[in-house]
Design a protein around this motif. Structure first.
Motif, PDB file in Angstrom:
ATOM      1  N   ARG A 125      -3.954   1.185  -0.400  1.00 32.31           N
ATOM      2  CA  ARG A 125      -3.234   1.002  -1.667  1.00 32.31           C
ATOM      3  C   ARG A 125      -3.935   1.714  -2.829  1.00 32.31           C
ATOM      4  NH1 ARG A 125      -4.223  -5.409  -1.704  1.00 32.31           N
ATOM      5  NH2 ARG A 125      -3.325  -4.933   0.318  1.00 32.31           N
ATOM      6  N   PHE A 126      -5.235   1.961  -2.682  1.00 32.61           N
ATOM      7  CA  PHE A 126      -5.986   2.672  -3.714  1.00 32.61           C
ATOM      8  C   PHE A 126      -5.965   4.184  -3.494  1.00 32.61           C
ATOM      9  CE2 PHE A 126      -8.011  -1.463  -2.847  1.00 32.61           C
ATOM     10  CZ  PHE A 126      -7.780  -2.092  -4.069  1.00 32.61           C
ATOM     11  N   LEU A 127      -5.474   4.613  -2.318  1.00 31.73           N
ATOM     12  CA  LEU A 127      -5.504   6.027  -1.949  1.00 31.73           C
ATOM     13  C   LEU A 127      -4.148   6.704  -2.041  1.00 31.73           C
ATOM     14  CD1 LEU A 127      -7.789   5.647   1.209  1.00 31.73           C
ATOM     15  CD2 LEU A 127      -8.490   6.390  -1.084  1.00 31.73           C
ATOM     16  N   THR A 128      -3.064   5.984  -1.740  1.00 33.49           N
ATOM     17  CA  THR A 128      -1.732   6.594  -1.732  1.00 33.49           C
ATOM     18  C   THR A 128      -1.275   7.114  -3.091  1.00 33.49           C
ATOM     19  OG1 THR A 128      -0.800   4.339  -1.792  1.00 33.49           O
ATOM     20  CG2 THR A 128      -0.873   5.463   0.354  1.00 33.49           C
ATOM     21  N   PRO A 129      -1.790   6.612  -4.218  1.00 31.07           N
ATOM     22  CA  PRO A 129      -1.420   7.276  -5.480  1.00 31.07           C
ATOM     23  C   PRO A 129      -1.988   8.678  -5.620  1.00 31.07           C
ATOM     24  CG  PRO A 129      -2.111   5.010  -5.901  1.00 31.07           C
ATOM     25  CD  PRO A 129      -2.483   5.334  -4.468  1.00 31.07           C
ATOM     26  N   HIS A 130      -2.932   9.057  -4.765  1.00 33.46           N
ATOM     27  CA  HIS A 130      -3.631  10.331  -4.913  1.00 33.46           C
ATOM     28  C   HIS A 130      -3.473  11.255  -3.708  1.00 33.46           C
ATOM     29  CE1 HIS A 130      -5.667   8.315  -8.265  1.00 33.46           C
ATOM     30  NE2 HIS A 130      -5.875   7.302  -7.433  1.00 33.46           N
ATOM     31  N   PHE A 131      -3.193  10.706  -2.526  1.00 33.61           N
ATOM     32  CA  PHE A 131      -3.152  11.485  -1.285  1.00 33.61           C
ATOM     33  C   PHE A 131      -1.944  11.091  -0.441  1.00 33.61           C
ATOM     34  CE2 PHE A 131      -7.608  11.552  -2.481  1.00 33.61           C
ATOM     35  CZ  PHE A 131      -7.997  12.849  -2.187  1.00 33.61           C
ATOM     36  N   ARG A 132      -1.577  12.006   0.433  1.00 34.34           N
ATOM     37  CA  ARG A 132      -0.647  11.661   1.515  1.00 34.34           C
ATOM     38  C   ARG A 132      -1.508  11.098   2.640  1.00 34.34           C
ATOM     39  NH1 ARG A 132       2.430  16.058   5.400  1.00 34.34           N
ATOM     40  NH2 ARG A 132       3.362  14.550   6.865  1.00 34.34           N
ATOM     41  N   VAL A 133      -1.449   9.810   2.818  1.00 33.09           N
ATOM     42  CA  VAL A 133      -2.314   9.112   3.771  1.00 33.09           C
ATOM     43  C   VAL A 133      -1.589   8.936   5.102  1.00 33.09           C
ATOM     44  CG1 VAL A 133      -3.608   6.997   4.218  1.00 33.09           C
ATOM     45  CG2 VAL A 133      -3.480   7.909   1.885  1.00 33.09           C
ATOM     46  N   ILE A 134      -2.260   9.283   6.182  1.00 33.41           N
ATOM     47  CA  ILE A 134      -1.717   9.132   7.536  1.00 33.41           C
ATOM     48  C   ILE A 134      -2.721   8.348   8.361  1.00 33.41           C
ATOM     49  CG2 ILE A 134      -0.991  10.329   9.629  1.00 33.41           C
ATOM     50  CD1 ILE A 134      -0.161  12.694   7.880  1.00 33.41           C
ATOM     51  N   GLN A 135      -2.268   7.242   8.963  1.00 39.52           N
ATOM     52  CA  GLN A 135      -3.133   6.359   9.745  1.00 39.52           C
ATOM     53  C   GLN A 135      -2.528   6.164  11.142  1.00 39.52           C
ATOM     54  OE1 GLN A 135      -3.705   3.798   5.604  1.00 39.52           O
ATOM     55  NE2 GLN A 135      -3.411   2.672   7.516  1.00 39.52           N
ATOM     56  N   GLY A 171       2.064   7.306   3.809  1.00 36.75           N
ATOM     57  CA  GLY A 171       2.513   7.052   2.454  1.00 36.75           C
ATOM     58  C   GLY A 171       1.773   7.915   1.466  1.00 36.75           C
ATOM     59  N   GLY A 172       2.326   8.045   0.262  1.00 35.71           N
ATOM     60  CA  GLY A 172       1.694   8.833  -0.779  1.00 35.71           C
ATOM     61  C   GLY A 172       2.080  10.297  -0.719  1.00 35.71           C
ATOM     62  N   SER A 186       0.807  -1.219   0.000  1.00 38.58           N
ATOM     63  CA  SER A 186       0.000   0.000   0.000  1.00 38.58           C
ATOM     64  C   SER A 186       0.840   1.269   0.000  1.00 38.58           C
ATOM     65  CB  SER A 186      -0.945   0.000   1.211  1.00 38.58           C
ATOM     66  OG  SER A 186      -1.897  -1.030   1.097  1.00 38.58           O
ATOM     67  N   GLY A 187       2.160   1.122  -0.028  1.00 39.20           N
ATOM     68  CA  GLY A 187       3.028   2.290  -0.045  1.00 39.20           C
ATOM     69  C   GLY A 187       3.105   3.010   1.273  1.00 39.20           C
TER      70      GLY A 187
END
Length: 307
Positions: free
Chosen positions: A80-90, A56-57, A37-38
């Protein structure tokens, strides 16, 4: 025959290792999911707590907040479907996942909102799209009320926080007995948790279920206290606020057995700028049960924010 024997030997060795060291096998398995998922594991200290998080992202910041008893990896497969478009923080919320536990601390919504704010300030994040599942959705709403200038939009996945959402068989049973599938006392309760929270659960390896079950069992006393405190001291959103100007994507699974999907109507009144998606045959955890579709619905909603 030699190749078949070698493959069987390798599979047997992996099975024995997973049985012998489920915690290490779980770290490896989650590590592979995160890499796919990056996402990279990081940690940030705030006052009194260490907050592990996945990131990631690139691009706009999308922060995803887990529910009661959950952790940062609740969103990993969907990410994995979101990191190509956003900087994801969980992040892991204090008291959950791998974050600090302090039995003397309070874990009410307002407390977690302040900690989430401190965490994002420490990362230098000034504006976010804030998503949350269940308790995480409640926290996201309270965060948007407390810091409206920082929240561009909300993504509410089977979110708690309204009287309608809490009018569910699970919560009525808890109030009558003190028992909830979210509170685990034994490994046998892991299967009950999966049945209660998901209508279409994905495959969970046995070693992962044992590892997460062992953590939940250790957390049982603390989580009982937190759950009781939340049930007694969590004013409903509609009693504190009229409406939010924040755009909101409201998502409910029709088979949610933890909270009541009828809450969508109350949420629509609280968030006039909303889009509502009802996912047929999905339970309380859309991001685990249907990660690709849940992510796609969000990406379509996010595109409308810039129009």
């Amino acid at each position: 025959m030699t190749l078949l024997f070698t493959l069987l030997l390798i599979a047997t060795c992996l099975w024995v290792f997973a049985e012998w060291k489920p915690d290490i096998a779980s770290r490896w398995g989650l590590g592979l999911e995160r890499k796919r998922s990056g996402l990279v594991l990081k940690s940030q200290a705030i006052a009194g707590f260490e907050i592990p998080y996945l990131e990631g992202g690139q691009g706009e910041v999308l922060v995803l907040v887990h529910g009661f008893g959950g952790d940062k990896d609740n969103f990993t497969r969907m990410a994995r479907f979101l990191t190509p478009h956003f900087r994801v923080i969980q992040p892991d919320l204090p008291g959950f996942g791998d974050a600090t536990r302090d039995p003397a601390a309070r874990y009410r919504m307002s407390d977690q909102v302040e900690r989430l704010h401190a965490f994002l300030q420490a990362l230098g994040v000034q504006q976010v799209i804030l998503g949350g599942n269940s308790m995480g959705g409640f926290i996201a709403c309270e965060y948007a009320a407390r810091f409206p200038e920082q929240v561009k939009a909300l993504w509410l996945l089977d979110a708690a926080g309204t009287a309608a959402a809490h009018d569910s068989p699970m919560l009525r049973h808890y109030l009558a007995t003190g028992d909830s599938p979210l509170l685990l006392r034994s490994q046998a309760d892991v299967a009950k948790l999966i049945r209660a929270t998901m209508a279409r659960p994905p495959y969970f390896p046995g070693f992962l279920k044992r590892t997460l079950g062992a953590r939940a069992i250790v957390d049982y006393p603390l989580h009982c206290a937190i759950f009781k405190d939340l049930s007694q001291h969590s004013p409903m959103l509609e009693t504190q606020h009229t409406t939010w100007p924040t755009p909101a994507l409201i998502v409910w699974g029709t088979e949610d057995a933890i909270l009541n999907p009828a809450a969508a109507r109350t949420q629509e009144q609280l968030f006039p700028r909303h889009k509502t998606i009802v996912m047929q045959g999905i339970g309380h955890l859309p991001m685990l049960e249907a990660p690709a579709q849940t992510a796609q619905d969000f990406l379509e909603f996010a595109r409308t924010l810039s129009v």
